[in-house]
Motif scaffolding. Sequence first.
Motif, PDB file in Angstrom:
ATOM      1  N   TYR A 228       0.833  -1.201   0.000  1.00 36.73           N
ATOM      2  CA  TYR A 228       0.000   0.000   0.000  1.00 36.73           C
ATOM      3  C   TYR A 228       0.870   1.254   0.000  1.00 36.73           C
ATOM      4  N   TYR A 229       1.867   1.283   0.879  1.00 39.46           N
ATOM      5  CA  TYR A 229       2.713   2.477   0.964  1.00 39.46           C
ATOM      6  C   TYR A 229       3.636   2.610  -0.245  1.00 39.46           C
ATOM      7  N   GLU A 230       4.019   1.493  -0.849  1.00 43.08           N
ATOM      8  CA  GLU A 230       4.781   1.584  -2.094  1.00 43.08           C
ATOM      9  C   GLU A 230       3.947   2.234  -3.193  1.00 43.08           C
ATOM     10  N   GLY A 231       2.703   1.814  -3.298  1.00 42.72           N
ATOM     11  CA  GLY A 231       1.826   2.408  -4.301  1.00 42.72           C
ATOM     12  C   GLY A 231       1.585   3.882  -4.038  1.00 42.72           C
ATOM     13  N   GLN A 232       1.354   4.232  -2.779  1.00 42.09           N
ATOM     14  CA  GLN A 232       1.133   5.632  -2.418  1.00 42.09           C
ATOM     15  C   GLN A 232       2.384   6.457  -2.712  1.00 42.09           C
ATOM     16  N   GLY A 233       3.560   5.887  -2.398  1.00 40.89           N
ATOM     17  CA  GLY A 233       4.808   6.585  -2.674  1.00 40.89           C
ATOM     18  C   GLY A 233       5.034   6.782  -4.161  1.00 40.89           C
ATOM     19  N   ASN A 234       4.739   5.751  -4.956  1.00 36.39           N
ATOM     20  CA  ASN A 234       4.898   5.865  -6.402  1.00 36.39           C
ATOM     21  C   ASN A 234       4.002   6.956  -6.975  1.00 36.39           C
ATOM     22  N   ALA A 235       2.791   7.060  -6.446  1.00 37.94           N
ATOM     23  CA  ALA A 235       1.873   8.094  -6.936  1.00 37.94           C
ATOM     24  C   ALA A 235       2.413   9.487  -6.621  1.00 37.94           C
ATOM     25  N   GLY A 236       2.835   9.694  -5.380  1.00 38.58           N
ATOM     26  CA  GLY A 236       3.341  11.002  -4.996  1.00 38.58           C
ATOM     27  C   GLY A 236       4.597  11.386  -5.760  1.00 38.58           C
ATOM     28  N   LEU A 237       5.533  10.452  -5.877  1.00 39.29           N
ATOM     29  CA  LEU A 237       6.770  10.753  -6.585  1.00 39.29           C
ATOM     30  C   LEU A 237       6.523  10.948  -8.074  1.00 39.29           C
ATOM     31  N   GLY A 238       5.562  10.198  -8.616  1.00 41.57           N
ATOM     32  CA  GLY A 238       5.228  10.369 -10.027  1.00 41.57           C
ATOM     33  C   GLY A 238       4.697  11.764 -10.310  1.00 41.57           C
ATOM     34  N   ILE A 275      11.168   2.362  -2.350  1.00 41.88           N
ATOM     35  CA  ILE A 275      10.930   3.385  -3.373  1.00 41.88           C
ATOM     36  C   ILE A 275      12.214   4.145  -3.681  1.00 41.88           C
ATOM     37  N   SER A 276      13.358   3.577  -3.266  1.00 44.14           N
ATOM     38  CA  SER A 276      14.620   4.308  -3.374  1.00 44.14           C
ATOM     39  C   SER A 276      14.958   4.640  -4.820  1.00 44.14           C
ATOM     40  N   GLU A 277      14.731   3.702  -5.734  1.00 39.07           N
ATOM     41  CA  GLU A 277      15.101   3.936  -7.127  1.00 39.07           C
ATOM     42  C   GLU A 277      14.308   5.105  -7.718  1.00 39.07           C
ATOM     43  N   LEU A 278      13.006   5.120  -7.462  1.00 41.01           N
ATOM     44  CA  LEU A 278      12.183   6.201  -8.003  1.00 41.01           C
ATOM     45  C   LEU A 278      12.538   7.533  -7.358  1.00 41.01           C
ATOM     46  N   GLY A 279      12.835   7.532  -6.073  1.00 38.68           N
ATOM     47  CA  GLY A 279      13.227   8.760  -5.395  1.00 38.68           C
ATOM     48  C   GLY A 279      14.474   9.363  -6.012  1.00 38.68           C
ATOM     49  N   MET A 280      15.450   8.516  -6.350  1.00 37.01           N
ATOM     50  CA  MET A 280      16.674   9.017  -6.978  1.00 37.01           C
ATOM     51  C   MET A 280      16.406   9.498  -8.401  1.00 37.01           C
ATOM     52  N   LEU A 510       0.293  -0.908  -8.246  1.00 38.56           N
ATOM     53  CA  LEU A 510      -0.411  -0.088  -9.231  1.00 38.56           C
ATOM     54  C   LEU A 510      -1.800   0.305  -8.726  1.00 38.56           C
ATOM     55  N   LEU A 511      -2.496  -0.627  -8.077  1.00 42.25           N
ATOM     56  CA  LEU A 511      -3.808  -0.292  -7.517  1.00 42.25           C
ATOM     57  C   LEU A 511      -3.687   0.804  -6.456  1.00 42.25           C
ATOM     58  N   ALA A 512      -2.735   0.633  -5.544  1.00 37.64           N
ATOM     59  CA  ALA A 512      -2.566   1.638  -4.486  1.00 37.64           C
ATOM     60  C   ALA A 512      -2.205   2.994  -5.080  1.00 37.64           C
ATOM     61  N   GLU A 513      -1.381   2.997  -6.124  1.00 39.03           N
ATOM     62  CA  GLU A 513      -0.984   4.259  -6.758  1.00 39.03           C
ATOM     63  C   GLU A 513      -2.179   4.965  -7.378  1.00 39.03           C
ATOM     64  N   TYR A 514      -3.038   4.214  -8.068  1.00 37.84           N
ATOM     65  CA  TYR A 514      -4.155   4.872  -8.742  1.00 37.84           C
ATOM     66  C   TYR A 514      -5.302   5.194  -7.800  1.00 37.84           C
ATOM     67  N   ASN A 515      -5.324   4.603  -6.612  1.00 36.68           N
ATOM     68  CA  ASN A 515      -6.265   5.083  -5.602  1.00 36.68           C
ATOM     69  C   ASN A 515      -5.942   6.520  -5.222  1.00 36.68           C
ATOM     70  N   VAL A 516      -4.662   6.880  -5.313  1.00 33.94           N
ATOM     71  CA  VAL A 516      -4.244   8.254  -5.032  1.00 33.94           C
ATOM     72  C   VAL A 516      -4.440   9.138  -6.264  1.00 33.94           C
ATOM     73  N   ARG A 517      -3.977   8.678  -7.416  1.00 31.82           N
ATOM     74  CA  ARG A 517      -4.038   9.485  -8.635  1.00 31.82           C
ATOM     75  C   ARG A 517      -5.477   9.805  -9.049  1.00 31.82           C
ATOM     76  N   LEU A 518      -6.389   8.902  -8.721  1.00 26.92           N
ATOM     77  CA  LEU A 518      -7.773   9.042  -9.156  1.00 26.92           C
ATOM     78  C   LEU A 518      -8.502  10.188  -8.468  1.00 26.92           C
ATOM     79  N   ARG A 519      -8.117  10.460  -7.237  1.00 25.41           N
ATOM     80  CA  ARG A 519      -8.867  11.415  -6.429  1.00 25.41           C
ATOM     81  C   ARG A 519      -8.729  12.831  -6.942  1.00 25.41           C
ATOM     82  N   GLN A 520      -9.807  13.572  -6.821  1.00 27.08           N
ATOM     83  CA  GLN A 520      -9.842  14.981  -7.163  1.00 27.08           C
ATOM     84  C   GLN A 520     -10.264  15.768  -5.920  1.00 27.08           C
ATOM     85  N   PRO A 521      -9.953  17.050  -5.870  1.00 27.45           N
ATOM     86  CA  PRO A 521     -10.388  17.844  -4.707  1.00 27.45           C
ATOM     87  C   PRO A 521     -11.904  17.800  -4.554  1.00 27.45           C
TER      88      PRO A 521
END
Length: 736
Positions: A228-238, A275-280, A510-521
Amino acid sequence: MLLLGAATVSAAGQTPEAPKQAPTFRSGLDVIAVDVQVIDRSGAPVAGLGPEKFTVTINGRPRRVLSAELVESRSATSMTAVERAAATAGPPVVPTLPRVVFIAIDCLSFDASASRHVIDSARAFIDRLPPTDEVGLFAYPYGPKINPTTDHAAVSRNLATVVGQRHVPLTQFHLRPAEIVDLSAASSSANARDSSLLESVVVRECGDTPDDTCRRGLMLEITGAALYYEGQGNAGLGMLRSLLEQLTGITGRKTLVLLSAGMIASDTPGGRPDISELGMQVGKEAARSNTSVYTLFLDTTTTDKFQAQVRGADKNLQAVGRDSEILGRWLDQFSGEAGGAVFRVQVGSGEYAFNRILNEISAYYLLGVEPGEEDRDGRTHEIKVKTKEKNVVLRGRRWVMVPKRGAAAAGTVSPAPGPAESASAAPPAPPRRVVPADIQAMADAFDRGAAEFQRGLAGTRDLANLLRNFRGSETPWPNAPRRTAVFALELAVAALRSDNQNARDEGGRLLAEYNVRLRQPGDADAFECAWLWTEVTALEGLFMPDSAMLLVPAAIERCPREARLHLAHAIISEQRWLRGTAGAAEVPGILERYQAAVTFSETAAEARMRAAWFLFRAGRLDEALALVETRPPSGTDPYVLYLTDLVRGQILRGRGRFDEAAKAYRDALATWPNAQSARVALMTLLLSRGDRQEAAKLAAAVETAPADQFDPWWTYWLGDYRAYSSIVAKLREMTQ
């Protein structure tokens, strides 16, 4: 902003001076521009340094520094007499184009209470910037986004609306960030039970004599939380990466001030979330965009230790310190790759960090560096800049791109444009990430229809790599985010169905990431709720209740009037009970969730039927019968009507009311003729009562039934997954 601007000098009551000319060189391709900040220990820029004070290497090879120009970003009237004298005593001080300062806020990393003071400090920081500075705002994943503008008041007003949006998934156990990292490494090893840390947490969470149910639940929660946190991290870093790509298209020096409370990132081999690789990669993107990065790490670990989610966890100072290190790890990696700085601030503070940033960005050196012939390949190279000056701090990017001969690049040194030229010149478009061939092929199949897409997925040899490529690339539909979200959902579900563990892990991320990306204010719209219901339906059908429980409560929070989500929440909770990852203590919660679904007319009949069957298996027959004693009205879904009659028959049989049970079975068969479960139940009841003749007829009918005869009971535990194809089809229609 322009130090030597005539208007500024006249305002000070002095005779206007002719503006100094920007430096010129033999050829833009002979010299590349490398900007560095040189500051003293208090954060004040150090003036008076010439090229002989700097050494530069590219890929470890020394390169000649031809010039060093101090670029002053403050107005002349803001400098003290001492600063002015020091600046003019050394090499020339040259004007620069108006600065661009971007405030980026990682809203998912902190809650509303923690963010308030630091947001106020950021507004005060904006108020102190020179009026010629262009200021932008990027609150992500959802919040105000403003392109660079000199209207500081508008940015400040929008900044005041930003609030923390941290979501902590509903969990059974109380795990600290460091424990998730360390236990994920321990639980993945072959000798997990030999881990003293794991066993100590098992005892803490499950008691001195832990049963297997609690242990299995803990292990699954560790794995699920890491995903879950990997997906959330990928969304934020993306999203942060997309901002930096946009900054590449803005001319001149940029400063990014990132406000974040960090995210869980492993610092242990084999630990997760990783998420170290994406962070770098994001840090390198900042360096390539010529953006100076300052990160304010809002350290909330001291206040977080009092939250309910970790109320039973270890709260000693050493444990809190380790949590702080883990949450801030990716910020250190990101800022380090970008050549920036990290300031740790506690909740309720932030003024010092912003004052320091304001001081540091007031000037920088622009070095003219002569690259080697081997550097001219159009690729990114590691660059290191050092100074011979003592007792100073040097900040600079770690990566530089040297163009091939005959190619233009933003990093080459050329005369600075005048005001008229800079105002009319359109900034270059930011570079776009390439859509890999395998992703484009799958996107084309997706556009041709569901059947073609499923055939493409079936022919994919490496689903895990396909998902990684998708997450790291540009979307095939840059102007259709909903289409991208459905594509991501179907990719993730295909991966979760796979027998390959790597593919399943990528699907969860990927599911966790798009749970974040999908949301709108604001409130969720119809598409978001439909997407979330489709996701939950897939997890129901794949019988992945522990993963689903990390997502369903948040989906209900977003879509509280979505009846099917409430019912799915109850079904998934019961699935956990069946799997043994939820014990007897969870029974009241399961019943409460069924009761919540009963309050919606759309799901009332099915929720009563399922709650009755759950109570029957829990040995509470009278309560179970009360829920289904009255048959649902006509017009009820035949699927639900059949199962209600079947469940009522089983309960009546358990109560010894055999005639009524037989009638209930016959009612079920009247609704769904030839259904095997009702036939077998009626047959065994008749046999037990000595009616062998009718029982034999039913047995013969069962044996001669067509192989494709469907029985609703066979999909009972799959919930809405029985209609998954039509649910996905409707979701696709919403993207048209």
